[in-house]
Structure formats: C-alpha cells, structure tokens
Design a protein around this motif. Structure first.
Motif, PDB file in Angstrom:
ATOM      1  N   ALA A  18     -12.835 -27.038  -5.482  1.00 47.72           N
ATOM      2  CA  ALA A  18     -12.916 -26.462  -6.798  1.00 47.72           C
ATOM      3  C   ALA A  18     -13.886 -26.793  -7.090  1.00 47.72           C
ATOM      4  N   SER A  19     -15.064 -26.401  -6.887  1.00 46.50           N
ATOM      5  CA  SER A  19     -16.395 -27.171  -7.404  1.00 46.50           C
ATOM      6  C   SER A  19     -17.668 -26.194  -7.186  1.00 46.50           C
ATOM      7  N   GLY A  20     -18.441 -26.194  -8.252  1.00 47.45           N
ATOM      8  CA  GLY A  20     -19.741 -25.291  -8.107  1.00 47.45           C
ATOM      9  C   GLY A  20     -20.738 -26.272  -7.554  1.00 47.45           C
ATOM     10  N   SER A  21     -20.554 -27.513  -7.292  1.00 44.33           N
ATOM     11  CA  SER A  21     -21.906 -28.363  -7.141  1.00 44.33           C
ATOM     12  C   SER A  21     -22.216 -28.223  -5.583  1.00 44.33           C
ATOM     13  N   PRO A  22     -23.185 -27.968  -5.309  1.00 46.26           N
ATOM     14  CA  PRO A  22     -23.719 -27.680  -4.000  1.00 46.26           C
ATOM     15  C   PRO A  22     -23.642 -29.075  -3.082  1.00 46.26           C
ATOM     16  N   ARG A  23     -24.075 -30.205  -3.944  1.00 40.65           N
ATOM     17  CA  ARG A  23     -23.898 -31.656  -3.280  1.00 40.65           C
ATOM     18  C   ARG A  23     -22.404 -31.742  -2.747  1.00 40.65           C
ATOM     19  N   ARG A  24     -21.499 -31.353  -3.583  1.00 38.70           N
ATOM     20  CA  ARG A  24     -20.030 -31.753  -2.878  1.00 38.70           C
ATOM     21  C   ARG A  24     -19.747 -30.778  -1.911  1.00 38.70           C
ATOM     22  N   LYS A  25     -20.221 -29.577  -1.774  1.00 37.88           N
ATOM     23  CA  LYS A  25     -20.050 -28.671  -0.701  1.00 37.88           C
ATOM     24  C   LYS A  25     -20.497 -29.364   0.680  1.00 37.88           C
ATOM     25  N   LEU A  62      -8.870 -32.248 -15.197  1.00 39.91           N
ATOM     26  CA  LEU A  62      -8.848 -31.244 -16.005  1.00 39.91           C
ATOM     27  C   LEU A  62      -9.526 -29.758 -14.813  1.00 39.91           C
ATOM     28  N   LYS A  63     -10.280 -30.264 -13.970  1.00 35.52           N
ATOM     29  CA  LYS A  63     -10.728 -29.325 -13.257  1.00 35.52           C
ATOM     30  C   LYS A  63      -9.790 -28.647 -12.416  1.00 35.52           C
ATOM     31  N   ALA A  64      -8.724 -29.473 -11.867  1.00 36.77           N
ATOM     32  CA  ALA A  64      -7.424 -29.070 -11.100  1.00 36.77           C
ATOM     33  C   ALA A  64      -6.569 -28.215 -11.696  1.00 36.77           C
ATOM     34  N   ASP A  81     -15.718 -35.277 -10.209  1.00 37.66           N
ATOM     35  CA  ASP A  81     -16.501 -35.329 -11.510  1.00 37.66           C
ATOM     36  C   ASP A  81     -17.536 -36.587 -11.218  1.00 37.66           C
ATOM     37  N   THR A  82     -18.840 -36.387 -11.423  1.00 39.48           N
ATOM     38  CA  THR A  82     -19.514 -37.478 -11.740  1.00 39.48           C
ATOM     39  C   THR A  82     -20.426 -37.760 -12.953  1.00 39.48           C
ATOM     40  N   ILE A  83     -20.435 -39.052 -13.256  1.00 31.25           N
ATOM     41  CA  ILE A  83     -20.837 -39.514 -14.836  1.00 31.25           C
ATOM     42  C   ILE A  83     -21.696 -40.623 -14.392  1.00 31.25           C
ATOM     43  N   GLY A  92     -24.989 -37.144 -19.971  1.00 25.44           N
ATOM     44  CA  GLY A  92     -24.366 -35.913 -19.175  1.00 25.44           C
ATOM     45  C   GLY A  92     -25.548 -35.180 -18.474  1.00 25.44           C
ATOM     46  N   LYS A  93     -25.420 -33.850 -18.258  1.00 27.00           N
ATOM     47  CA  LYS A  93     -26.608 -32.988 -17.787  1.00 27.00           C
ATOM     48  C   LYS A  93     -27.594 -32.829 -18.923  1.00 27.00           C
ATOM     49  N   PRO A  94     -28.900 -32.851 -18.479  1.00 30.19           N
ATOM     50  CA  PRO A  94     -29.861 -32.637 -19.685  1.00 30.19           C
ATOM     51  C   PRO A  94     -29.852 -31.149 -19.905  1.00 30.19           C
ATOM     52  N   ASP A 156     -28.984 -29.685 -13.164  1.00 30.95           N
ATOM     53  CA  ASP A 156     -27.423 -29.579 -12.844  1.00 30.95           C
ATOM     54  C   ASP A 156     -26.873 -30.929 -12.533  1.00 30.95           C
ATOM     55  N   LYS A 157     -27.687 -31.848 -12.948  1.00 27.41           N
ATOM     56  CA  LYS A 157     -27.227 -33.240 -12.510  1.00 27.41           C
ATOM     57  C   LYS A 157     -27.206 -34.499 -13.621  1.00 27.41           C
ATOM     58  N   ALA A 158     -26.069 -35.040 -13.490  1.00 24.80           N
ATOM     59  CA  ALA A 158     -26.015 -36.305 -14.594  1.00 24.80           C
ATOM     60  C   ALA A 158     -26.798 -36.936 -14.272  1.00 24.80           C
ATOM     61  N   GLY A 159     -27.486 -37.510 -15.647  1.00 26.66           N
ATOM     62  CA  GLY A 159     -28.472 -38.443 -15.801  1.00 26.66           C
ATOM     63  C   GLY A 159     -29.956 -37.698 -15.257  1.00 26.66           C
ATOM     64  N   ALA A 160     -30.027 -36.526 -14.935  1.00 20.19           N
ATOM     65  CA  ALA A 160     -31.152 -35.835 -14.710  1.00 20.19           C
ATOM     66  C   ALA A 160     -31.953 -36.300 -13.639  1.00 20.19           C
ATOM     67  N   TYR A 161     -31.232 -36.931 -12.482  1.00 24.78           N
ATOM     68  CA  TYR A 161     -31.882 -37.216 -11.298  1.00 24.78           C
ATOM     69  C   TYR A 161     -30.883 -36.861 -10.067  1.00 24.78           C
ATOM     70  N   GLY A 162     -31.602 -36.727  -9.113  1.00 23.17           N
ATOM     71  CA  GLY A 162     -30.669 -36.750  -7.819  1.00 23.17           C
ATOM     72  C   GLY A 162     -31.245 -37.930  -6.908  1.00 23.17           C
ATOM     73  N   ILE A 163     -30.194 -38.534  -6.606  1.00 23.76           N
ATOM     74  CA  ILE A 163     -30.695 -39.866  -5.609  1.00 23.76           C
ATOM     75  C   ILE A 163     -31.182 -39.313  -4.390  1.00 23.76           C
ATOM     76  N   GLN A 164     -30.709 -38.082  -4.028  1.00 24.47           N
ATOM     77  CA  GLN A 164     -30.956 -37.422  -2.559  1.00 24.47           C
ATOM     78  C   GLN A 164     -32.447 -36.871  -2.678  1.00 24.47           C
ATOM     79  N   GLU A 165     -33.176 -36.928  -4.000  1.00 25.10           N
ATOM     80  CA  GLU A 165     -34.415 -36.184  -3.881  1.00 25.10           C
ATOM     81  C   GLU A 165     -35.800 -37.227  -3.958  1.00 25.10           C
ATOM     82  N   THR A 181     -21.196 -41.876  -3.474  1.00 25.15           N
ATOM     83  CA  THR A 181     -20.811 -41.924  -4.813  1.00 25.15           C
ATOM     84  C   THR A 181     -21.764 -41.577  -5.916  1.00 25.15           C
ATOM     85  N   VAL A 182     -22.893 -41.752  -5.740  1.00 26.61           N
ATOM     86  CA  VAL A 182     -24.053 -41.345  -6.587  1.00 26.61           C
ATOM     87  C   VAL A 182     -24.118 -39.816  -6.564  1.00 26.61           C
ATOM     88  N   MET A 183     -24.406 -39.601  -5.241  1.00 27.24           N
ATOM     89  CA  MET A 183     -24.611 -38.032  -4.914  1.00 27.24           C
ATOM     90  C   MET A 183     -23.449 -37.216  -5.543  1.00 27.24           C
TER      91      MET A 183
HETATM   92  C1  LIG Z   1     -26.409 -38.973 -10.281  1.00 28.82           C
HETATM   93  C2  LIG Z   1     -26.492 -37.784  -9.543  1.00 28.82           C
HETATM   94  C3  LIG Z   1     -25.648 -36.569  -9.699  1.00 28.82           C
HETATM   95  N1  LIG Z   1     -25.929 -35.526  -8.947  1.00 28.82           N
HETATM   96  C4  LIG Z   1     -24.974 -34.099  -9.471  1.00 28.82           C
HETATM   97  C5  LIG Z   1     -23.672 -34.380  -8.628  1.00 28.82           C
HETATM   98  C6  LIG Z   1     -22.796 -33.305  -9.643  1.00 28.82           C
HETATM   99  O1  LIG Z   1     -23.030 -32.204  -9.166  1.00 28.82           O
HETATM  100  C7  LIG Z   1     -23.413 -33.353 -10.966  1.00 28.82           C
HETATM  101  C8  LIG Z   1     -22.760 -34.008 -11.818  1.00 28.82           C
HETATM  102  O2  LIG Z   1     -21.970 -33.144 -12.648  1.00 28.82           O
HETATM  103  P1  LIG Z   1     -20.435 -32.534 -12.451  1.00 28.82           P
HETATM  104  O3  LIG Z   1     -19.835 -32.234 -13.609  1.00 28.82           O
HETATM  105  O4  LIG Z   1     -19.808 -33.759 -11.796  1.00 28.82           O
HETATM  106  O5  LIG Z   1     -20.185 -31.459 -11.493  1.00 28.82           O
HETATM  107  P2  LIG Z   1     -20.769 -29.973 -11.284  1.00 28.82           P
HETATM  108  O6  LIG Z   1     -20.808 -29.442 -12.485  1.00 28.82           O
HETATM  109  O7  LIG Z   1     -22.170 -30.233 -10.461  1.00 28.82           O
HETATM  110  O8  LIG Z   1     -19.800 -29.271 -10.309  1.00 28.82           O
HETATM  111  P3  LIG Z   1     -18.174 -29.265 -10.560  1.00 28.82           P
HETATM  112  O9  LIG Z   1     -17.903 -29.485 -12.058  1.00 28.82           O
HETATM  113  O10 LIG Z   1     -18.132 -27.552 -10.557  1.00 28.82           O
HETATM  114  O11 LIG Z   1     -17.587 -29.823  -9.489  1.00 28.82           O
HETATM  115  O12 LIG Z   1     -24.586 -34.201 -10.718  1.00 28.82           O
HETATM  116  C9  LIG Z   1     -26.481 -35.542  -8.029  1.00 28.82           C
HETATM  117  O13 LIG Z   1     -26.955 -34.494  -7.118  1.00 28.82           O
HETATM  118  N2  LIG Z   1     -27.098 -36.585  -7.592  1.00 28.82           N
HETATM  119  C10 LIG Z   1     -27.346 -37.745  -8.350  1.00 28.82           C
HETATM  120  O14 LIG Z   1     -27.977 -38.750  -7.979  1.00 28.82           O
END
Ligand SMILES: Cc1cn([C@H]2C[C@H](O)[C@@H](COP(=O)(O)OP(=O)(O)OP(=O)(O)O)O2)c(=O)[nH]c1=O
Length: 197
Positions: A18-25, A62-64, A81-83, A92-94, A156-165, A181-183
């Motif tokens: 139950a997640s819209g995050s492409p990374r989790r998928k 909450l998401k469950a 969830d990722t914080i 949070g997400k910018p 769509d990323k917490a902290g405005a970055y993707g470690i994988q990018e 864990t970061v991803m």
């Molecule tokens: C710090 C970090 C976060 N992220 C992403 C992971 C999560 O998708 C997002 C954090 O937001 P979340 O609220 O945890 O997740 P989401 O809204 O994307 O998806 P859902 O609630 O439907 O499960 O930030 C990265 O991809 N790389 C990073 O380095």
C-alpha cells in the motif's frame, strides 16, 4: 521449487504493497517478491508530542488503517514511511523549488538521520519496525543544488533528495546504516519479519 527463500516462504500469501512510492515498489521487486500495489489515501498528520522514530511508526500504521477490515486469510499488507531528521527537526517533502533549495542548503555539510518504518499486517498478525541510517553530506555549492533541482524531481522525496540520484553520488561522503533505509525501506528488517509469516 522456487529458489528465492522469501518467495518460497510466502508462496501461499497474497502480498499487497500500500504505497505510491516508486522506490518502495522497486525495492520489493528487487527482493524477489510477487505483490500487487493498492493505494488508499490517508491524511498524513501526527500528534506533535511524538519523537521522529515514533512519527515514522505512527505514519506506517496510519497508512495501513484503511485496509485493516478488508484483509483476507492469506493477505499480508505492507506500508512504510520515510522521515528525514536534521538536528531533531523533521524535514518533509518540499512544496516548491524554494523550499527544496532551503532544505538542501540546510543538509549541506552536515549529518542527518533517515528513519524508515514498516508496518506488516495480516488478519491475525502485526509487525512494526524501523531502522535509522546516518547520512553525511558534503558541502554543496549553489551551482550543485541548482543543477540537481533543474534536472531531478525532489518534490516527492523527504528532505528534497534521493540518495539513489546524482546528488547522492556527488554529495554524500558517508552513510552509517542501510542504503535501502534511506531509499525508503529497511530491506534487511523487512526480510527478517516477512520470514515470520
Ligand atoms: C531520503 C530519501 C527519500 N526518498 C523517498 C522515499 C519515499 O518515497 C519518500 C518519503 O515519503 P513517504 O511519505 O515515506 O512515502 P511516499 O509518500 O512516497 O509513498 P507512500 O506514503 O504512498 O508509501 O521519499 C528517496 O527516494 N530517496 C531518499 O534518499
């Protein structure tokens, strides 16, 4: 016989992410799991007295919530969830480029924590867990931050970055803990807990 130990263990189960995050998928696919994705929207708010690790667990639960009554005998629901937490404050997400620039400027040259939580729910079992990774950023120049914001999607990323990018490749000098864990998902704990079903 299926050779992937996790897939073999869960062969009679119906896994729902139950997640819209492409990374989790992506992370779950790479683990070798067969699963479906279903999203039911929740409003992600939390009580202000919670500590950051408690917030992560709270939000995974909450998401469950919208699925709990509908789970069948063989269903296993996965939420997470990722914080990002800098100097004990949650980033949070910018909401726009300006906020993304500000977040990356604050993260620059410092270390912060990334907390990823997971809630695993079946009809009769509940496992919730979290993992924390320390991320050390190099000093980032305005040019580097602007380039990242021009060519990548931090919104769509917490902290405005993707470690994988790209920013993770050039900007992160050290991590202590799991990259996944970061991803977005602590795969080692996910594996350990899924094997309990
Ligand atoms: C710090 C970090 C976060 N992220 C992403 C992971 C999560 O998708 C997002 C954090 O937001 P979340 O609220 O945890 O997740 P989401 O809204 O994307 O998806 P859902 O609630 O439907 O499960 O930030 C990265 O991809 N790389 C990073 O380095």
């Amino acid at each position: 016989m299926e050779v992937n130990p996790l897939k073999n263990r869960l062969k009679d189960k119906n896994i729902i992410l139950a997640s819209g995050s492409p990374r989790r998928k992506q992370i779950l696919e790479e683990l070798g799991l067969s699963f479906s994705v279903e999203i039911r929207k929740v409003i992600e708010t939390y009580p202000s007295h919670l500590t950051p690790p408690e917030v992560a667990i709270y939000l995974a639960n909450l998401k469950a919530e919208p699925f709990k009554k509908d789970l069948g005998e063989n269903d296993i629901l996965i939420t997470g969830d990722t914080i990002v937490c800098l100097e004990n404050k949650i980033l949070g997400k910018p909401k726009d480029r300006e906020e993304a620039f500000e977040m990356l400027s604050r993260l620059s040259g410092k270390e912060h924590q990334v907390i990823s939580s997971v809630c695993l729910k079946s009809k009769d079992k509940l496992f919730e867990f979290k993992d924390i990774t320390l991320v050390h950023f190099n000093k980032l120049s305005k040019f580097e931050i602007d380039y990242y914001l021009d060519y990548y999607q931090p919104y769509d990323k917490a902290g405005a970055y993707g470690i994988q990018e790209w920013i993770g490749q050039i900007g992160i000098k050290k991590i202590e803990g799991s990259f996944y864990t970061v991803m977005g998902m602590p795969t080692h704990l996910l594996y350990e807990n899924l094997m309990k079903f």
